[in-house]
Design a protein around this motif. Sequence first.
Motif, short mmCIF file in Angstrom:
data_model
loop_
_atom_site.label_atom_id
_atom_site.label_comp_id
_atom_site.label_asym_id
_atom_site.label_seq_id
_atom_site.Cartn_x
_atom_site.Cartn_y
_atom_site.Cartn_z
N LEU A 44 0.83 -1.20 0.00
CA LEU A 44 0.00 0.00 0.00
C LEU A 44 0.87 1.26 0.00
O LEU A 44 0.55 2.25 -0.69
CB LEU A 44 -0.94 0.00 1.21
CG LEU A 44 -2.05 -1.06 1.19
CD1 LEU A 44 -2.79 -1.07 2.52
CD2 LEU A 44 -3.02 -0.80 0.04
N ALA A 169 -5.48 1.17 4.28
CA ALA A 169 -5.46 1.83 2.98
C ALA A 169 -6.01 3.25 3.06
O ALA A 169 -5.52 4.16 2.37
CB ALA A 169 -6.27 1.02 1.97
N ARG A 183 -9.34 2.09 -3.35
CA ARG A 183 -8.68 1.42 -2.23
C ARG A 183 -9.18 -0.02 -2.08
O ARG A 183 -8.39 -0.92 -1.83
CB ARG A 183 -8.92 2.20 -0.93
CG ARG A 183 -8.29 3.60 -0.93
CD ARG A 183 -8.42 4.25 0.44
NE ARG A 183 -7.97 5.63 0.41
CZ ARG A 183 -8.79 6.67 0.26
NH1 ARG A 183 -10.10 6.48 0.17
NH2 ARG A 183 -8.31 7.90 0.22
N VAL A 187 -6.84 -3.45 -2.23
CA VAL A 187 -6.83 -4.41 -1.12
C VAL A 187 -7.27 -5.78 -1.60
O VAL A 187 -6.65 -6.81 -1.29
CB VAL A 187 -7.73 -3.91 0.03
CG1 VAL A 187 -7.99 -5.02 1.04
CG2 VAL A 187 -7.07 -2.72 0.73
#
Length: 205
Positions: A44, A169, A183, A187
């Motif tokens: 991330l 995130a 996001r 993920v």
Amino acid sequence: MARVLTRSLPAALLVAGLLALGLAGPATPARAADADLDGARTVLQLSQQRLSFMRTVMAAKWASRAPIEDLAQEASVLDAARAAGTERGLGPETVAGVFAQEISAAKVVQLGWGSQWLLHGYPADEPAPDLTAVRPQIAALTPQIADALVRTDRLNCVRRARARLLREAKIIVTTQYVTARVRRGLVDAILRVRGASRRAPCAGV
């Protein structure tokens, strides 16, 4: 009894020391989970770094009137991602899936800047950047992301991993125009990464 305790004390101290150093036996499930979560956090962070280049990329495209979508460049990025995954023993398509989300996120950010400049104009005092100088810096992040992904192939086995990473995130991936949907895509792609071997993915987690 006192003599027995005294004799056993050095051994107890030795075991405690080995445990502190992580040398006494295999990693505990908690440690394995922490390692996989740390790997995902690194991905991330590198994704945030990659997205931070997208204003510059859009500025170069704006000046040259180039479209946001560049299918040839995207194919090159995905090929490099597959190669990096294969080199590291990861499923190449699962690594390419992460980079497909990186590409999608990049286009969202570029579109955001392009829309702003359409409404308000491109900054008059800002020179157009050279895209050929920026792309090698972006490409240099590919092996770093792949290295971090090596540490995430058991992440789907970690309890509440998705919810925990979505919270991470939101804190880490903060580039302007990034959305909650972007996001989530990142993920979920990270959670789908798998090792190329057939070992039980959740062993030791």
